[in-house]
Design an enzyme around this catalytic site. Structure first.
Site, PDB file in Angstrom:
ATOM      1  N   ARG A 272      15.858 -33.185 -33.063  1.00 12.76           N
ATOM      2  CA  ARG A 272      16.768 -34.233 -33.633  1.00 12.76           C
ATOM      3  C   ARG A 272      16.086 -35.618 -33.210  1.00 12.76           C
ATOM      4  O   ARG A 272      16.305 -36.504 -34.211  1.00 12.76           O
ATOM      5  CB  ARG A 272      18.200 -34.089 -33.096  1.00 12.76           C
ATOM      6  CG  ARG A 272      18.668 -32.617 -33.748  1.00 12.76           C
ATOM      7  CD  ARG A 272      20.128 -32.668 -33.071  1.00 12.76           C
ATOM      8  NE  ARG A 272      20.849 -31.336 -33.758  1.00 12.76           N
ATOM      9  CZ  ARG A 272      21.845 -30.746 -33.183  1.00 12.76           C
ATOM     10  NH1 ARG A 272      22.315 -30.954 -32.050  1.00 12.76           N
ATOM     11  NH2 ARG A 272      22.472 -29.690 -33.875  1.00 12.76           N
TER      12      ARG A 272
ATOM     13  N   ASP B 242      17.700 -30.653 -29.508  1.00 10.89           N
ATOM     14  CA  ASP B 242      17.967 -32.098 -29.359  1.00 10.89           C
ATOM     15  C   ASP B 242      16.829 -32.850 -29.534  1.00 10.89           C
ATOM     16  O   ASP B 242      16.650 -33.756 -30.131  1.00 10.89           O
ATOM     17  CB  ASP B 242      18.774 -32.374 -27.909  1.00 10.89           C
ATOM     18  CG  ASP B 242      19.845 -31.369 -27.857  1.00 10.89           C
ATOM     19  OD1 ASP B 242      20.864 -31.567 -28.295  1.00 10.89           O
ATOM     20  OD2 ASP B 242      19.426 -30.152 -27.192  1.00 10.89           O
TER      21      ASP B 242
ATOM     22  N   ARG C  75      30.573 -28.542 -25.476  1.00 12.20           N
ATOM     23  CA  ARG C  75      29.786 -27.240 -24.852  1.00 12.20           C
ATOM     24  C   ARG C  75      30.347 -26.619 -23.756  1.00 12.20           C
ATOM     25  O   ARG C  75      30.394 -25.374 -23.464  1.00 12.20           O
ATOM     26  CB  ARG C  75      28.475 -27.370 -24.816  1.00 12.20           C
ATOM     27  CG  ARG C  75      27.683 -27.629 -26.425  1.00 12.20           C
ATOM     28  CD  ARG C  75      26.277 -28.260 -26.111  1.00 12.20           C
ATOM     29  NE  ARG C  75      25.744 -28.572 -27.551  1.00 12.20           N
ATOM     30  CZ  ARG C  75      25.596 -29.651 -27.833  1.00 12.20           C
ATOM     31  NH1 ARG C  75      25.973 -30.877 -27.170  1.00 12.20           N
ATOM     32  NH2 ARG C  75      25.032 -29.874 -29.009  1.00 12.20           N
TER      33      ARG C  75
ATOM     34  N   HIS D 294      21.848 -29.791 -22.089  1.00  9.81           N
ATOM     35  CA  HIS D 294      22.045 -29.600 -23.648  1.00  9.81           C
ATOM     36  C   HIS D 294      23.575 -29.861 -23.806  1.00  9.81           C
ATOM     37  O   HIS D 294      24.275 -28.946 -23.832  1.00  9.81           O
ATOM     38  CB  HIS D 294      21.688 -28.208 -24.050  1.00  9.81           C
ATOM     39  CG  HIS D 294      21.844 -28.075 -25.473  1.00  9.81           C
ATOM     40  ND1 HIS D 294      21.509 -28.878 -26.500  1.00  9.81           N
ATOM     41  CD2 HIS D 294      22.739 -26.870 -26.042  1.00  9.81           C
ATOM     42  CE1 HIS D 294      22.005 -28.500 -27.872  1.00  9.81           C
ATOM     43  NE2 HIS D 294      22.659 -27.282 -27.477  1.00  9.81           N
TER      44      HIS D 294
END
Length: 323
Positions: free
Chosen positions: A157, A154, A94, A181
């Protein structure tokens, strides 16, 4: 105060009609989160087509006015959601997206602010912590009215993977992924609970939760996006649903606690940086950032995550001319 003047009418402007943006608009439509959704993108035909397609779903879900919009339409919006940006490609992190997407965010925030927008910015594009920080700087808005989707996805998850180990409903898992993140995020295992049992207590009941297993689960969460990107090219359903959840919490004045990328003003020893921590949000934006009392290992991970983000932000802002 935000621009919200009529609690019976809610308006969201979406900037970016790619896979994440269109999935977000679809989730918003099916859940009836907003009365009005305007979609902005440089590809005008795509926004018009998506607006027409989404509008066809409203008789089967919830009434809403959905249309192709311009930046000027943000003037009376409650929330501007930014998903626009270069997508993460296989092999990219990212943070690799920083320079490309900082240029894009600059081109978006200025016309939004010039429209007279006085609501809440929700940044979803990656790297979300850096872009949220840039949006705050570029907009001049109070820190309470600029937030990123952060580790909301996240955290979802994390709940999913822990629940799979226990064969329970993931909504019965309570805990958070904190920090960036991205690759330096981490699970705050010391505060994760199931049925009021802490992880240390769960380990006595469920021997499969060894320290090695927890480290493996943490890595599985961190790498979940890479697995999806390598198989289908991009992630969008999960993050789009997370963004819709955040908007619902704001527009319905829920005072909900979500793991968002917000301005740190001394929490965890971090100042002048955006990263994720449990955050109470309502119609005015960020009400309060909750600082989780971390153990020594978690404190070290948070410090490393913050240090990495601070360096990337400094270098990226310098290259992009953001002060």
């Amino acid at each position: 105060m935000t621009s919200i003047t009529d609690k019976n009418h809610t308006k969201v402007i979406l900037v970016g009609d790619g896979a994440v943006g269109s999935s977000f608009a679809y989730a918003m439509t099916l859940q009836g989160v907003a009365n009005e959704i305007g979609i902005v993108d440089v590809v005008k035909d795509k926004t018009r087509g998506d607006a027409l397609d989404l509008a066809d779903a409203t008789p089967l879900s919830y009434p809403a006015h959905i249309y192709a919009a311009d930046y000027s339409d943000a003037k009376d919006a409650d929330i501007v959601v930014i998903t626009a940006g270069a997508p993460q490609k296989p092999g990219e992190t990212r943070l690799d997206l920083v320079n490309k997407n900082l240029k894009i965010i600059k081109s978006i925030v200025q016309p939004i602010v010039e429209s007279g927008f006085n609501g809440i910015f929700l940044v979803v594009a990656n790297p979300v912590d850096i872009l949220t920080y840039a949006t705050w700087k570029l907009s001049g808005f109070p820190k309470e009215r600029v937030m990123g989707s952060g580790t909301t996805l996240d955290t979802s998850r994390l709940h999913k993977f822990v629940a799979q180990e226990l064969d329970i409903d993931p909504r019965s898992v309570h805990g958070y992924m904190l920090g960036e993140h991205g690759d330096s995020e981490f699970a705050a295992w010391s505060h994760l609970t199931v049925g009021s049992l802490t992880m240390s207590e769960l380990q006595k009941v469920y021997p499969q939760f060894t320290d090695e297993k927890l480290a493996e689960l943490n890595d599985t969460v961190v790498n979940a996006a890479y697995e999806i990107i390598n198989t289908k090219g991009a992630t969008y359903y999960g993050v789009a649903t997370a963004a819709a959840r955040i908007c619902r919490a704001i527009l319905r004045d829920e005072n909900a606690v979500l793991s968002l990328s917000v301005y740190m003003d001394g929490q965890y020893g971090v100042k002048d940086l955006f990263l994720s921590s449990p955050t109470i949000i309502n119609r005015n934006g960020v009400r309060q950032t909750l600082e989780v009392p971390l153990n020594d290992d978690e404190k070290e991970k948070m410090a490393k995550s913050a240090a990495q983000l601070a360096k990337v932000a400094k270098d990226g802002f310098s290259a992009a001319g953001i002060e």
